[in-house]
Design a protein around this motif. Structure first.
Motif, PDB file in Angstrom:
ATOM      1  N   ILE A  66      -3.172   4.360  -2.231  1.00  0.00           N
ATOM      2  CA  ILE A  66      -2.336   4.035  -3.400  1.00  0.00           C
ATOM      3  C   ILE A  66      -1.408   5.205  -3.739  1.00  0.00           C
ATOM      4  N   SER A  67      -0.270   4.825  -4.370  1.00  0.00           N
ATOM      5  CA  SER A  67       0.569   5.837  -5.018  1.00  0.00           C
ATOM      6  C   SER A  67       0.232   5.808  -6.501  1.00  0.00           C
ATOM      7  N   ASP A  68       0.942   6.591  -7.287  1.00  0.00           N
ATOM      8  CA  ASP A  68       0.564   6.708  -8.693  1.00  0.00           C
ATOM      9  C   ASP A  68       0.740   5.408  -9.480  1.00  0.00           C
ATOM     10  N   VAL A  82      -0.076  -0.095  -9.367  1.00  0.00           N
ATOM     11  CA  VAL A  82       0.384   1.127  -8.701  1.00  0.00           C
ATOM     12  C   VAL A  82       1.726   0.903  -8.018  1.00  0.00           C
ATOM     13  N   ARG A  83       2.429   2.009  -7.768  1.00  0.00           N
ATOM     14  CA  ARG A  83       3.770   1.902  -7.177  1.00  0.00           C
ATOM     15  C   ARG A  83       3.704   1.334  -5.758  1.00  0.00           C
ATOM     16  N   THR A  84       2.745   1.800  -4.959  1.00  0.00           N
ATOM     17  CA  THR A  84       2.537   1.232  -3.612  1.00  0.00           C
ATOM     18  C   THR A  84       1.040   1.164  -3.333  1.00  0.00           C
ATOM     19  N   ALA A  85       0.661   0.212  -2.485  1.00  0.00           N
ATOM     20  CA  ALA A  85      -0.742   0.083  -2.060  1.00  0.00           C
ATOM     21  C   ALA A  85      -0.759  -0.521  -0.668  1.00  0.00           C
ATOM     22  N   GLU A  86      -1.557   0.056   0.215  1.00  0.00           N
ATOM     23  CA  GLU A  86      -1.693  -0.505   1.567  1.00  0.00           C
ATOM     24  C   GLU A  86      -3.148  -0.547   1.981  1.00  0.00           C
ATOM     25  N   LEU A  87      -3.531  -1.670   2.597  1.00  0.00           N
ATOM     26  CA  LEU A  87      -4.843  -1.785   3.226  1.00  0.00           C
ATOM     27  C   LEU A  87      -4.759  -1.114   4.595  1.00  0.00           C
ATOM     28  N   GLU A  89      -5.201  -2.007   7.645  1.00  0.00           N
ATOM     29  CA  GLU A  89      -4.506  -2.703   8.730  1.00  0.00           C
ATOM     30  C   GLU A  89      -2.998  -2.810   8.492  1.00  0.00           C
ATOM     31  N   GLU A  90      -2.560  -2.526   7.271  1.00  0.00           N
ATOM     32  CA  GLU A  90      -1.124  -2.589   6.972  1.00  0.00           C
ATOM     33  C   GLU A  90      -0.433  -1.252   7.223  1.00  0.00           C
ATOM     34  N   ILE A  91      -1.224  -0.225   7.448  1.00  0.00           N
ATOM     35  CA  ILE A  91      -0.644   1.120   7.523  1.00  0.00           C
ATOM     36  C   ILE A  91      -0.093   1.415   8.917  1.00  0.00           C
ATOM     37  N   ASP A  92       1.172   1.804   8.923  1.00  0.00           N
ATOM     38  CA  ASP A  92       1.841   2.212  10.157  1.00  0.00           C
ATOM     39  C   ASP A  92       1.589   3.722  10.306  1.00  0.00           C
ATOM     40  N   ILE A  93       0.688   4.059  11.211  1.00  0.00           N
ATOM     41  CA  ILE A  93       0.248   5.454  11.337  1.00  0.00           C
ATOM     42  C   ILE A  93       1.397   6.359  11.789  1.00  0.00           C
ATOM     43  N   GLU A  94       2.204   5.866  12.744  1.00  0.00           N
ATOM     44  CA  GLU A  94       3.327   6.702  13.216  1.00  0.00           C
ATOM     45  C   GLU A  94       4.299   7.003  12.090  1.00  0.00           C
ATOM     46  N   ARG A  95       4.536   5.999  11.252  1.00  0.00           N
ATOM     47  CA  ARG A  95       5.445   6.208  10.114  1.00  0.00           C
ATOM     48  C   ARG A  95       4.858   7.247   9.151  1.00  0.00           C
ATOM     49  N   ALA A  96       3.563   7.150   8.887  1.00  0.00           N
ATOM     50  CA  ALA A  96       2.935   8.103   7.962  1.00  0.00           C
ATOM     51  C   ALA A  96       2.928   9.516   8.559  1.00  0.00           C
ATOM     52  N   GLU A  97       2.713   9.597   9.875  1.00  0.00           N
ATOM     53  CA  GLU A  97       2.729  10.929  10.511  1.00  0.00           C
ATOM     54  C   GLU A  97       4.121  11.539  10.446  1.00  0.00           C
ATOM     55  N   ALA A  98       5.141  10.686  10.687  1.00  0.00           N
ATOM     56  CA  ALA A  98       6.522  11.185  10.624  1.00  0.00           C
ATOM     57  C   ALA A  98       6.839  11.639   9.200  1.00  0.00           C
ATOM     58  N   ALA A  99       6.383  10.863   8.207  1.00  0.00           N
ATOM     59  CA  ALA A  99       6.623  11.216   6.795  1.00  0.00           C
ATOM     60  C   ALA A  99       5.918  12.523   6.451  1.00  0.00           C
ATOM     61  N   ARG A 100       4.706  12.689   6.961  1.00  0.00           N
ATOM     62  CA  ARG A 100       3.964  13.922   6.693  1.00  0.00           C
ATOM     63  C   ARG A 100       4.678  15.131   7.303  1.00  0.00           C
ATOM     64  N   GLU A 101       5.176  14.956   8.546  1.00  0.00           N
ATOM     65  CA  GLU A 101       5.877  16.070   9.188  1.00  0.00           C
ATOM     66  C   GLU A 101       7.148  16.442   8.432  1.00  0.00           C
ATOM     67  N   ARG A 102       7.906  15.411   8.023  1.00  0.00           N
ATOM     68  CA  ARG A 102       9.125  15.682   7.239  1.00  0.00           C
ATOM     69  C   ARG A 102       8.771  16.425   5.953  1.00  0.00           C
ATOM     70  N   ALA A 103       7.695  15.979   5.293  1.00  0.00           N
ATOM     71  CA  ALA A 103       7.297  16.606   4.025  1.00  0.00           C
ATOM     72  C   ALA A 103       6.854  18.049   4.252  1.00  0.00           C
ATOM     73  N   ASP A 124       1.465  13.926   0.055  1.00  0.00           N
ATOM     74  CA  ASP A 124       0.217  13.299  -0.405  1.00  0.00           C
ATOM     75  C   ASP A 124       0.170  11.813  -0.048  1.00  0.00           C
ATOM     76  N   ARG A 125       1.312  11.103  -0.183  1.00  0.00           N
ATOM     77  CA  ARG A 125       1.326   9.678   0.162  1.00  0.00           C
ATOM     78  C   ARG A 125       1.012   9.487   1.643  1.00  0.00           C
ATOM     79  N   ALA A 126       1.631  10.319   2.479  1.00  0.00           N
ATOM     80  CA  ALA A 126       1.406  10.209   3.927  1.00  0.00           C
ATOM     81  C   ALA A 126      -0.061  10.493   4.259  1.00  0.00           C
ATOM     82  N   ALA A 128      -2.672  10.155   2.278  1.00  0.00           N
ATOM     83  CA  ALA A 128      -3.525   9.067   1.775  1.00  0.00           C
ATOM     84  C   ALA A 128      -3.492   7.896   2.747  1.00  0.00           C
ATOM     85  N   ARG A 129      -2.289   7.592   3.285  1.00  0.00           N
ATOM     86  CA  ARG A 129      -2.187   6.471   4.232  1.00  0.00           C
ATOM     87  C   ARG A 129      -2.965   6.775   5.501  1.00  0.00           C
ATOM     88  N   LEU A 130      -2.853   7.989   6.008  1.00  0.00           N
ATOM     89  CA  LEU A 130      -3.574   8.350   7.221  1.00  0.00           C
ATOM     90  C   LEU A 130      -5.081   8.297   6.984  1.00  0.00           C
TER      91      LEU A 130
END
Ligand code: ATP
Length: 143
Positions: A66-68, A82-87, A89-103, A124-126, A128-130
């Motif tokens: 979840i986001s805040d 909450v602003r965003t929520a993902e189960l 199976e909905e989480i795109d791991i590559e996208r979250a990893e890319a977001a984490r690296e950018r952050a 933090d969002r990336a 949490a998704r991972l």
């Protein structure tokens, strides 16, 4: 034997009803720290932070990123808005990893800048998704 008590959990975002089930318990990142809610909990409202909500349903555990937002609790109902929520199976791991690296890169650059808090939240969002997707990486874990 009486059925074990349950509590209805609705996780709502501006886009969708992300999750709606009768559950045994939840545990998640409230603004003041980790909070656990069981059926028959006293009414409360609290702000929530970016992180992972652990849900136990029929003895099985799932994790929701979840986001805040806010959580409202009644004895038989939890509304997590909450602003965003993902189960998982909905989480795109590559996208979250890319977001984490950018952050991470931004956090290095923006040390003394107002964008630091924004980069920290993106990080933090990336993470949490991972975490909710069961993807364990070796980065620094602020959550
Ligand atoms: P990104 O930089 O990858 O967009 P973000 O943290 O800025 O990440 P948000 O603004 O929190 O993204 O979310 C925008 C929308 O995209 C929301 O609907 C959210 O559920 C979804 N989303 C974001 N990242 C992921 C992901 N890794 N997997 C699945 N859905 C995602």
């Amino acid at each position: 034997m009486a059925a074990a008590p349950k509590i209805q959990l609705d996780v709502v975002t501006p886009q969708k009803l992300a999750y709606s089930e009768q559950v045994d318990l939840i545990e998640g990142p409230a603004i003041d720290g980790l909070i656990g809610i069981l059926p028959d909990h006293a009414p409360l409202v609290t702000a929530m932070k970016i992180g992972v909500v652990r849900v136990v349903k029929d003895g099985e555990e799932i994790q929701i990123a979840i986001s805040d937002g806010f959580m409202e609790v009644q004895p038989d109902q939890i509304n997590l808005v909450v602003r965003t929520a993902e189960l998982p199976e909905e989480i795109d791991i590559e996208r979250a990893e890319a977001a984490r690296e950018r952050a991470e890169e931004k956090l290095e650059k923006e040390k003394d800048n107002v964008d630091f808090a924004r980069a920290e939240a993106a990080y933090d969002r990336a993470k949490a998704r991972l975490k909710a997707a069961g993807h364990h990486d070796h980065g620094y874990d602020r959550l």
